[in-house]
Scaffold this motif. Structure first.
Motif: not given
Length: 323
Positions: A212-223, A235-241, A248-252
């Motif tokens: 899931a993290l690798l999917d969101v990393l190419p997003s515009d807001y990450i750039r 970036i990982l902690r504040r935006h991507a996570l 992941i919530i579905t996994l609960i």
């Protein structure tokens, strides 16, 4: 929201009814009955055998037995446990808190560890650390729960003697310990089965979270965040996570049945007196009401977990809050 909850509760009631019916049919079609050991004894007279069967309604046709059980179930009664000689509600009522404690610790620990491992992998993606952690999570993801539990008993309790196995507390010394000693004693008994469940469940969480993290990393807001000068860790902690937590919530909800079924065997191996231990023991003695009651309570926990996951997903995703 009220209509949604009512609809989900109605669906849960149907699921529980179907599970109870299938479980009732399967366990009654299996060879033997709760009194097989007694009834097969040549020293037991035929009149005693007939009395025992008639006393518990085992001499009646299966449809009639099911009708009686369904009627009692509607009135909130799960029957009488043959092996424990007390009501099923009392047996499961004393065992369920231990199972919920074990599942709660395992659920929190597995998601915390899994997300942490995923963050480390993504922060060092493509490195030796990433590949090593990926191999370890794949190993635990593929490992049978009963095999890991057996290995944990041997390593943690027999070879290293770090923890104790059997029960929730020391049956002799617990009453003579202070508050700190009692907490430590409970921890020593809880740690082995909890660690086993955490290792098994965190592997799944880590692999899903990394993807899931690798999917969101190419997003515009990450750039955009990178252009602002934020570090990769920020970036990982504040935006991507936050955005990567939605899948992941579905996994609960999915973790509830996985942890519950895993706890059944792990409780038996570690002699942890929870609901799984009681049900697995009851299967061997053909204790029909206790087995069915345990499965019903388990199905309720599973549907409850699914409902909680849906509510959390709606809370986390702003697009669903208005529906």
């Amino acid at each position: 929201m009220i209509r949604y909850l009512a609809r989900r509760l109605a669906q849960a009631a149907v699921i529980v009814a179907i599970v109870a019916t299938i479980t009732f049919a399967l366990i009654h079609l299996a060879p033997g009955d709760p009194f097989s050991a007694v009834l097969d004894n040549p020293n037991v007279s035929e009149s005693v055998r007939q009395t025992l069967r008639a006393q518990y309604g085992l001499d009646r046709p299966l449809p009639e037995q099911f009708a009686r059980y369904a009627s009692a179930l509607v009135h909130g009664q799960l029957g009488w446990s043959f092996s424990n000689d007390r009501p099923v509600l009392e047996v499961l009522g004393s065992a369920l808190p231990n199972t919920l404690l074990l599942m709660s610790v395992a659920l929190v620990g597995s998601f915390a560890l899994g997300i942490l491992v995923a963050l480390i992998q993504v922060a060092r993606r493509g490195s030796v650390v990433d590949r090593t952690l990926g191999g370890i999570t794949l190993l635990f993801f593929s490992m049978p729960d009963f095999w890991l539990a057996t290995l944990a008993v041997l390593s943690l309790s027999y070879w290293l003697r770090l923890f104790q196995v059997g029960g929730t507390v020391d049956p002799v010394m617990y009453e003579y310990l202070g508050l700190g000693g009692r907490l430590l004693d409970r921890l020593k008994h809880l740690a082995p089965p909890a660690i086993t469940l955490i290792l098994l469940a965190s592997a799944t969480v880590a692999r899903y979270q990394r993807a899931a993290l690798l999917d969101v990393l190419p997003s515009d807001y990450i750039r955009t965040a990178r252009l602002k000068g934020l570090t990769e860790s920020q970036i990982l902690r504040r935006h991507a996570l936050r955005n990567a937590l939605l899948p992941i919530i579905t996994l609960i909800g999915l973790s509830f049945p996985a942890l519950l079924t895993g706890a059944f065997f792990i409780e038996k191996i570690f002699a942890w007196p929870g609901m799984g231990y009681a049900v697995v023991t009851a299967i061997g003695s053909r204790d029909y009401p206790l087995v069915i009651g345990g499965v019903i309570i388990g199905s309720i926990l599973v549907t409850l977990g699914s409902l909680i996951a849906d509510l959390l997903y709606a809370w986390a995703d702003p697009r669903l809050r208005g529906h």
